[in-house]
Design an enzyme around this catalytic site. Structure first.
Site, PDB file in Angstrom:
ATOM      1  CB  SER A 256      -0.936   0.017   1.207  1.00  0.00           C
ATOM      2  OG  SER A 256      -2.015  -0.829   0.974  1.00  0.00           O
TER       3      SER A 256
ATOM      4  CE  LYS B  25      -3.983   0.812  -1.179  1.00  0.00           C
ATOM      5  NZ  LYS B  25      -4.546   0.277   0.057  1.00  0.00           N
TER       6      LYS B  25
ATOM      7  CE1 TYR C  40      -3.973  -1.244  -4.789  1.00  0.00           C
ATOM      8  CE2 TYR C  40      -4.871  -3.472  -4.781  1.00  0.00           C
ATOM      9  CZ  TYR C  40      -4.431  -2.351  -4.101  1.00  0.00           C
ATOM     10  OH  TYR C  40      -4.429  -2.343  -2.731  1.00  0.00           O
TER      11      TYR C  40
ATOM     12  CE1 TYR D 256      -5.133   1.968   4.086  1.00  0.00           C
ATOM     13  CE2 TYR D 256      -3.569   0.792   5.459  1.00  0.00           C
ATOM     14  CZ  TYR D 256      -3.988   1.230   4.224  1.00  0.00           C
ATOM     15  OH  TYR D 256      -3.260   0.918   3.135  1.00  0.00           O
TER      16      TYR D 256
ATOM     17  CB  VAL E 131      -0.175  -5.922   4.111  1.00  0.00           C
ATOM     18  CG1 VAL E 131      -1.458  -5.332   4.633  1.00  0.00           C
ATOM     19  CG2 VAL E 131      -0.196  -6.119   2.621  1.00  0.00           C
TER      20      VAL E 131
HETATM   21  O1  DON Z   1      -4.837  -4.628  -1.665  1.00  0.00           O
HETATM   22  C1  DON Z   1      -4.123  -5.342  -0.978  1.00  0.00           C
HETATM   23  O2  DON Z   1      -4.628  -6.189  -0.282  1.00  0.00           O
HETATM   24  C2  DON Z   1      -2.607  -5.187  -0.918  1.00  0.00           C
HETATM   25  N1  DON Z   1      -1.991  -5.431  -2.143  1.00  0.00           N
HETATM   26  C3  DON Z   1      -2.168  -3.903  -0.335  1.00  0.00           C
HETATM   27  C4  DON Z   1      -2.758  -3.706   1.024  1.00  0.00           C
HETATM   28  C5  DON Z   1      -1.891  -2.985   1.986  1.00  0.00           C
HETATM   29  O3  DON Z   1      -0.686  -2.940   1.924  1.00  0.00           O
HETATM   30  C6  DON Z   1      -2.627  -2.390   3.120  1.00  0.00           C
HETATM   31  N2  DON Z   1      -1.725  -1.745   4.027  1.00  0.00           N
HETATM   32  N3  DON Z   1      -1.528  -1.800   5.163  1.00  0.00           N
END
Ligand code: DON
Length: 324
Positions: free
Chosen positions: A67, A70, A192, A244, A262
């Site tokens: 993320s 983003k 994405y 978040y 993540v």
């Molecule tokens: O959309 C997803 O699930 C992941 N590729 C990215 C999510 C993410 O890193 C959320 N962050 N804490």
């Protein structure tokens, strides 16, 4: 003559020692490949806008950006379309919800902001509209400019997320239903997933963060990466949405614009002064790195980094420390 160790170097080594054994949280496993990360890793990197690095721990270990991509992709669409046009598809309001929440704004049906998955997928949609399938090449090029070295995709993580990412498919179809993306759902999702799978280490992330802190110019390569307006918008939205449903507490206790991923990365931007990055893969229930949060709390406290701290920007302490 041996050069003396810098005060900031002492500090991060002390903080690393303090938190390396903190043991709460879990390594992400909903993308199966991510569960292979070493739970013991902790890296801390700082890069000042004057080009000084301070690093300690697992700062060379590669992990996927997830993320933290983003804000960077959001910056790209801002530069291409301008803030007003982007706002028609992606708002800038905190959602107070989890990053993967299947939810759009009441009435306008826009994603709440570009830091949650819905907003990030809408941004991928805007890039797809401009570049088609080549969008990912432009993304890699832009992130590489910010990191100051050529980056690449971790194909295993990419395939792992593409195979299992049905929740993001649900979000993308909701966006399609409300005309926030124009068809091509699978292609947009692949962009994405691919951007989330770009490999970085702490050293790279600190450079990306310092580029934002340096109003868009990479402090090492001196190359212009983002324009000033884009940086202002990126920083604002990271400040109010980057962590978040933990953002309120984060702003309260740490007080700098930040973005988590993540895989365990955590990027923070101290405006005009420094970029910070931590890597530690054990996450709390909101998907933020547990040791990362502790390290940032300590750094913010010790260096007076909070936006509203009386010691921050323009004050003597940090400036004199960075001059060494
Ligand atoms: O959309 C997803 O699930 C992941 N590729 C990215 C999510 C993410 O890193 C959320 N962050 N804490």
């Amino acid at each position: 003559m041996m050069s003396e160790k810098h005060e900031i170097q002492y500090l991060i080594e002390r903080i690393h020692k303090q938190y390396k054994d903190q043991d709460d949280g879990e390594v992400a496993s909903y993308i199966p490949e991510l569960s292979k990360a070493n739970p013991d890793h902790l890296g801390i990197s700082i890069l000042s806008t004057t080009g000084q690095y301070f690093e300690y721990g697992n700062t060379d270990t590669l992990f996927t950006i997830q993320s933290i991509s983003k804000p960077l992709t959001y910056g790209m669409v801002l530069e291409i379309y301008g803030a007003e046009e982007v706002k028609k598809k992606i708002d800038v309001e905190p959602s107070g919800e989890a990053y993967n929440s299947i939810e759009l704004e009441p009435k306008t049906n826009r994603p709440f902001n570009p830091m949650v998955n819905a907003g990030a997928i809408a941004a991928s949609g805007m890039l797809f509209k401009k570049y088609g399938k080549d969008a990912i090449d432009f993304i890699i090029e832009k992130y590489s400019l910010a990191a100051g070295r050529p980056l690449s995709i971790d194909k295993e993580v990419y395939l792992s997320e593409s195979t299992t990412g049905n929740r993001n498919r649900a979000i993308a179809y909701l966006l399609l239903h409300f005309d926030m993306i124009d068809g091509h759902v699978e292609e947009i999702l692949e962009i994405y997933f691919a951007q989330c799978s770009i490999l970085v280490n702490c050293h790279d992330l600190a450079c990306i963060a310092a580029t934002l802190a340096n109003i868009g110019e990479n402090p090492i390569t001196k190359k212009e990466v983002f324009d000033i307006e884009a940086v202002k918008n990126i920083m604002s939205v990271m400040y109010i949405c980057g962590m978040y449903d933990y953002t309120g507490n984060w702003v309260n206790q740490v007080g700098i614009p930040a973005k988590s991923g993540v895989a365990g990365g955590l990027l923070g931007v101290v405006n005009r002064q420094m970029g910070i990055a931590t890597y530690s893969p054990k996450l709390d229930e909101r998907g933020n790195s547990c040791r990362g949060i502790s390290v940032y709390r300590e750094l913010s406290q010790e260096l007076g980094l909070h936006t509203f701290d009386c010691m921050n920007s323009g004050s003597s302490l940090l400036t004199s420390m960075l001059r060494g």
